[in-house]
Scaffold this active site. Structure first.
Site, PDB file in Angstrom:
ATOM      1  N   GLY A  54       0.832  -1.219   0.000  1.00 40.83           N
ATOM      2  CA  GLY A  54       0.000   0.000   0.000  1.00 40.83           C
ATOM      3  C   GLY A  54       0.855   1.254   0.000  1.00 40.83           C
ATOM      4  CG  ASP A 100      -5.769  -7.459  -5.700  1.00 33.57           C
ATOM      5  OD1 ASP A 100      -5.802  -7.650  -4.463  1.00 33.57           O
ATOM      6  OD2 ASP A 100      -6.750  -7.078  -6.357  1.00 33.57           O
ATOM      7  CE1 TYR A 123     -10.613  -0.915   7.726  1.00 28.77           C
ATOM      8  CE2 TYR A 123     -11.375   0.387   9.597  1.00 28.77           C
ATOM      9  CZ  TYR A 123     -10.369   0.030   8.707  1.00 28.77           C
ATOM     10  OH  TYR A 123      -9.113   0.598   8.813  1.00 28.77           O
ATOM     11  CE  LYS A 175      -7.183  -2.128   9.091  1.00 33.81           C
ATOM     12  NZ  LYS A 175      -5.790  -2.283   8.644  1.00 33.81           N
ATOM     13  CG  LEU A 213     -11.033   9.277  12.399  1.00 39.83           C
ATOM     14  CD1 LEU A 213     -11.908  10.206  13.230  1.00 39.83           C
ATOM     15  CD2 LEU A 213     -11.745   8.887  11.107  1.00 39.83           C
ATOM     16  CB  VAL A 214      -4.729   8.675   9.122  1.00 42.05           C
ATOM     17  CG1 VAL A 214      -3.461   9.318   8.579  1.00 42.05           C
ATOM     18  CG2 VAL A 214      -4.431   7.830  10.367  1.00 42.05           C
TER      19      VAL A 214
HETATM   20  P1  NDP Z   1      -5.247   4.795   1.383  1.00 41.70           P
HETATM   21  O1  NDP Z   1      -6.529   4.490   0.713  1.00 41.70           O
HETATM   22  O2  NDP Z   1      -4.660   6.148   1.208  1.00 41.70           O
HETATM   23  O3  NDP Z   1      -4.140   3.703   0.990  1.00 41.70           O
HETATM   24  C1  NDP Z   1      -4.454   2.348   0.897  1.00 41.70           C
HETATM   25  C2  NDP Z   1      -3.305   1.615   0.211  1.00 41.70           C
HETATM   26  O4  NDP Z   1      -3.611   0.205   0.187  1.00 41.70           O
HETATM   27  C3  NDP Z   1      -3.086   2.073  -1.209  1.00 41.70           C
HETATM   28  O5  NDP Z   1      -1.718   2.221  -1.445  1.00 41.70           O
HETATM   29  C4  NDP Z   1      -3.659   0.936  -2.044  1.00 41.70           C
HETATM   30  O6  NDP Z   1      -2.912   0.813  -3.233  1.00 41.70           O
HETATM   31  C5  NDP Z   1      -3.409  -0.274  -1.136  1.00 41.70           C
HETATM   32  N1  NDP Z   1      -4.355  -1.348  -1.417  1.00 41.70           N
HETATM   33  C6  NDP Z   1      -5.706  -1.342  -1.227  1.00 41.70           C
HETATM   34  N2  NDP Z   1      -6.248  -2.469  -1.672  1.00 41.70           N
HETATM   35  C7  NDP Z   1      -5.237  -3.231  -2.165  1.00 41.70           C
HETATM   36  C8  NDP Z   1      -5.165  -4.506  -2.773  1.00 41.70           C
HETATM   37  N3  NDP Z   1      -6.256  -5.251  -2.982  1.00 41.70           N
HETATM   38  N4  NDP Z   1      -3.947  -4.979  -3.148  1.00 41.70           N
HETATM   39  C9  NDP Z   1      -2.842  -4.235  -2.958  1.00 41.70           C
HETATM   40  N5  NDP Z   1      -2.840  -3.028  -2.388  1.00 41.70           N
HETATM   41  C10 NDP Z   1      -4.025  -2.522  -1.993  1.00 41.70           C
HETATM   42  O7  NDP Z   1      -5.491   4.494   2.941  1.00 41.70           O
HETATM   43  P2  NDP Z   1      -4.542   4.603   4.238  1.00 41.70           P
HETATM   44  O8  NDP Z   1      -3.176   5.018   3.904  1.00 41.70           O
HETATM   45  O9  NDP Z   1      -5.298   5.392   5.228  1.00 41.70           O
HETATM   46  O10 NDP Z   1      -4.590   3.087   4.701  1.00 41.70           O
HETATM   47  C11 NDP Z   1      -3.436   2.300   4.954  1.00 41.70           C
HETATM   48  C12 NDP Z   1      -3.724   1.361   6.090  1.00 41.70           C
HETATM   49  O11 NDP Z   1      -3.996   2.116   7.271  1.00 41.70           O
HETATM   50  C13 NDP Z   1      -4.951   0.459   5.884  1.00 41.70           C
HETATM   51  O12 NDP Z   1      -4.634  -0.829   6.364  1.00 41.70           O
HETATM   52  C14 NDP Z   1      -6.023   1.118   6.745  1.00 41.70           C
HETATM   53  O13 NDP Z   1      -6.982   0.190   7.177  1.00 41.70           O
HETATM   54  C15 NDP Z   1      -5.168   1.628   7.882  1.00 41.70           C
HETATM   55  N6  NDP Z   1      -5.757   2.687   8.697  1.00 41.70           N
HETATM   56  C16 NDP Z   1      -6.183   3.860   8.126  1.00 41.70           C
HETATM   57  C17 NDP Z   1      -6.717   4.858   8.914  1.00 41.70           C
HETATM   58  C18 NDP Z   1      -7.266   6.124   8.360  1.00 41.70           C
HETATM   59  O14 NDP Z   1      -8.053   6.802   9.055  1.00 41.70           O
HETATM   60  N7  NDP Z   1      -6.887   6.526   7.155  1.00 41.70           N
HETATM   61  C19 NDP Z   1      -6.778   4.696  10.380  1.00 41.70           C
HETATM   62  C20 NDP Z   1      -6.317   3.430  10.858  1.00 41.70           C
HETATM   63  C21 NDP Z   1      -5.793   2.486  10.041  1.00 41.70           C
HETATM   64  P3  NDP Z   1      -3.500   0.507  -4.700  1.00 41.70           P
HETATM   65  O15 NDP Z   1      -4.887   1.071  -4.745  1.00 41.70           O
HETATM   66  O16 NDP Z   1      -2.532   1.153  -5.629  1.00 41.70           O
HETATM   67  O17 NDP Z   1      -3.452  -0.976  -4.772  1.00 41.70           O
HETATM   68  C1  8X3 Z   2      -9.602   3.803  10.059  1.00 43.12           C
HETATM   69  C2  8X3 Z   2     -10.132   4.605  11.189  1.00 43.12           C
HETATM   70  O1  8X3 Z   2     -12.253   5.170  12.492  1.00 43.12           O
HETATM   71  O2  8X3 Z   2     -12.368   5.209  10.073  1.00 43.12           O
HETATM   72  O3  8X3 Z   2      -9.164   2.549  10.477  1.00 43.12           O
HETATM   73  O4  8X3 Z   2     -12.261   3.121  11.248  1.00 43.12           O
HETATM   74  S1  8X3 Z   2     -11.822   4.514  11.234  1.00 43.12           S
END
Ligand code: NDP
Ligand code: 8X3
Length: 253
Positions: A11, A60, A153, A157, A185-186
């Site tokens: 990712g 993927d 979701y 997690k 939340l990010v």
């Molecule tokens: P983004 O949507 O910005 O990034 C998600 C990344 O995951 C992308 O690079 C995407 O790449 C990759 N990805 C998604 N599906 C696939 C797949 N099937 N195969 C390969 N790669 C995949 O989200 P975040 O940076 O926020 O998320 C990153 C992690 O952090 C996740 O695990 C999320 O659950 C976790 N998280 C996020 C929070 C938030 O509030 N944003 C809070 C807590 C945790 P591509 O589409 O190019 O494949």
């Molecule tokens: C992402 C944070 O609160 O949207 O893991 O589930 S929340």
């Protein structure tokens, strides 16, 4: 001279993974950046090649054979992975259990849980052979509590939380650190994906308070991998000052 460390980041094309790749490149870590969007992988490779060696893998995480083929295709000099950052993942939909889409459920379980396992399986055998390595699993506050409409979701997690604990138990004695980082939340593309491209709805998730930014989480990942050899950050939860839980957020309006 000891070789530089090598990190595999899933990712890396967006959000937390992208920020982590940039920060690690800044620290001279050799990078294996992964994702599905080739143009993003190309752009990031071009940028990071100015500071470190980079390989991009397009797969993927749901496709077990693609995961294995991609990781087996690594040239010898990238085979020894020191840091595995299990970050790829998303939420798909925000619906009650009675109205949720089974396709969304499949996506979350297949990507966030099974995908993380497939990548881990492909990387852990080398770590065990070398008796060293560091795995960081990106969980979430959604893996520590459950919020309305978060059902599957949150389940995915919570599974990451359990897998993180299980990995640490099973890899104990093998010289491999295992730990989870659980952000609240990010502001990333996360909500845009959750709301299927509805940018307006997504942007509202981060309005009227200060959320975390991807660079904040990248900093913590770097802190975690840069501890002395005997120190393992096992489980770390981080939220912005304005967030107290999944549902308690100090919004101005
Ligand atoms: P983004 O949507 O910005 O990034 C998600 C990344 O995951 C992308 O690079 C995407 O790449 C990759 N990805 C998604 N599906 C696939 C797949 N099937 N195969 C390969 N790669 C995949 O989200 P975040 O940076 O926020 O998320 C990153 C992690 O952090 C996740 O695990 C999320 O659950 C976790 N998280 C996020 C929070 C938030 O509030 N944003 C809070 C807590 C945790 P591509 O589409 O190019 O494949
Ligand atoms: C992402 C944070 O609160 O949207 O893991 O589930 S929340």
């Amino acid at each position: 001279m000891p070789r530089n460390k090598t990190a595999l980041i899933t990712g890396a094309t967006s959000g937390i993974g992208h920020a982590t790749a940039r920060l690690m490149a800044h620290h001279g870590v050799r990078l294996i950046i992964c994702g599905r969007r080739q143009h993003r992988l190309d752009e990031l490779s071009e940028e990071l090649k100015k500071s470190t060696e980079v390989i991009a893998l397009n797969f993927d995480v749901r496709e077990r054979d693609s995961v294995n083929e991609a990781i087996q295709s690594l040239p010898q000099e990238f085979e020894e992975i020191d840091y595995l950052i299990n970050n790829a993942g998303n939420a798909h939909g925000l619906d009650t259990i009675q109205s949720g889409s089974v396709d969304d459920w499949d996506a979350m379980i297949d990507i966030n849980v099974k995908g993380l396992l497939y990548v881990s399986k492909a990387v852990i055998s080398g770590m065990v052979n070398r008796q060293k390595g560091h795995i960081i699993n990106i969980g979430s506050t959604a893996g520590k509590e459950v919020y309305p409409k978060g059902n599957v979701y949150c389940a995915s997690k919570h599974a990451v939380d359990a897998i993180n604990q299980g990995m640490r138990l099973d890899l104990n004695g093998h010289g491999i650190k295992v730990g989870a980082i659980n952000p609240g939340l990010v502001e990333t593309e996360f909500s845009e994906v959750r709301f299927k491209g509805d940018v307006d709805r997504a942007s509202k998730v981060y309005q009227n308070y200060t959320p975390l930014y991807p660079e904040d989480v990248a900093d913590i990942i770097w802190f975690t991998v840069s501890r002395p050899p005997h120190v393992n950050i096992a489980d770390l939860t981080v939220m912005s000052l304005d967030q107290a839980s999944s549902t308690i957020i100090n919004k101005t309006v």
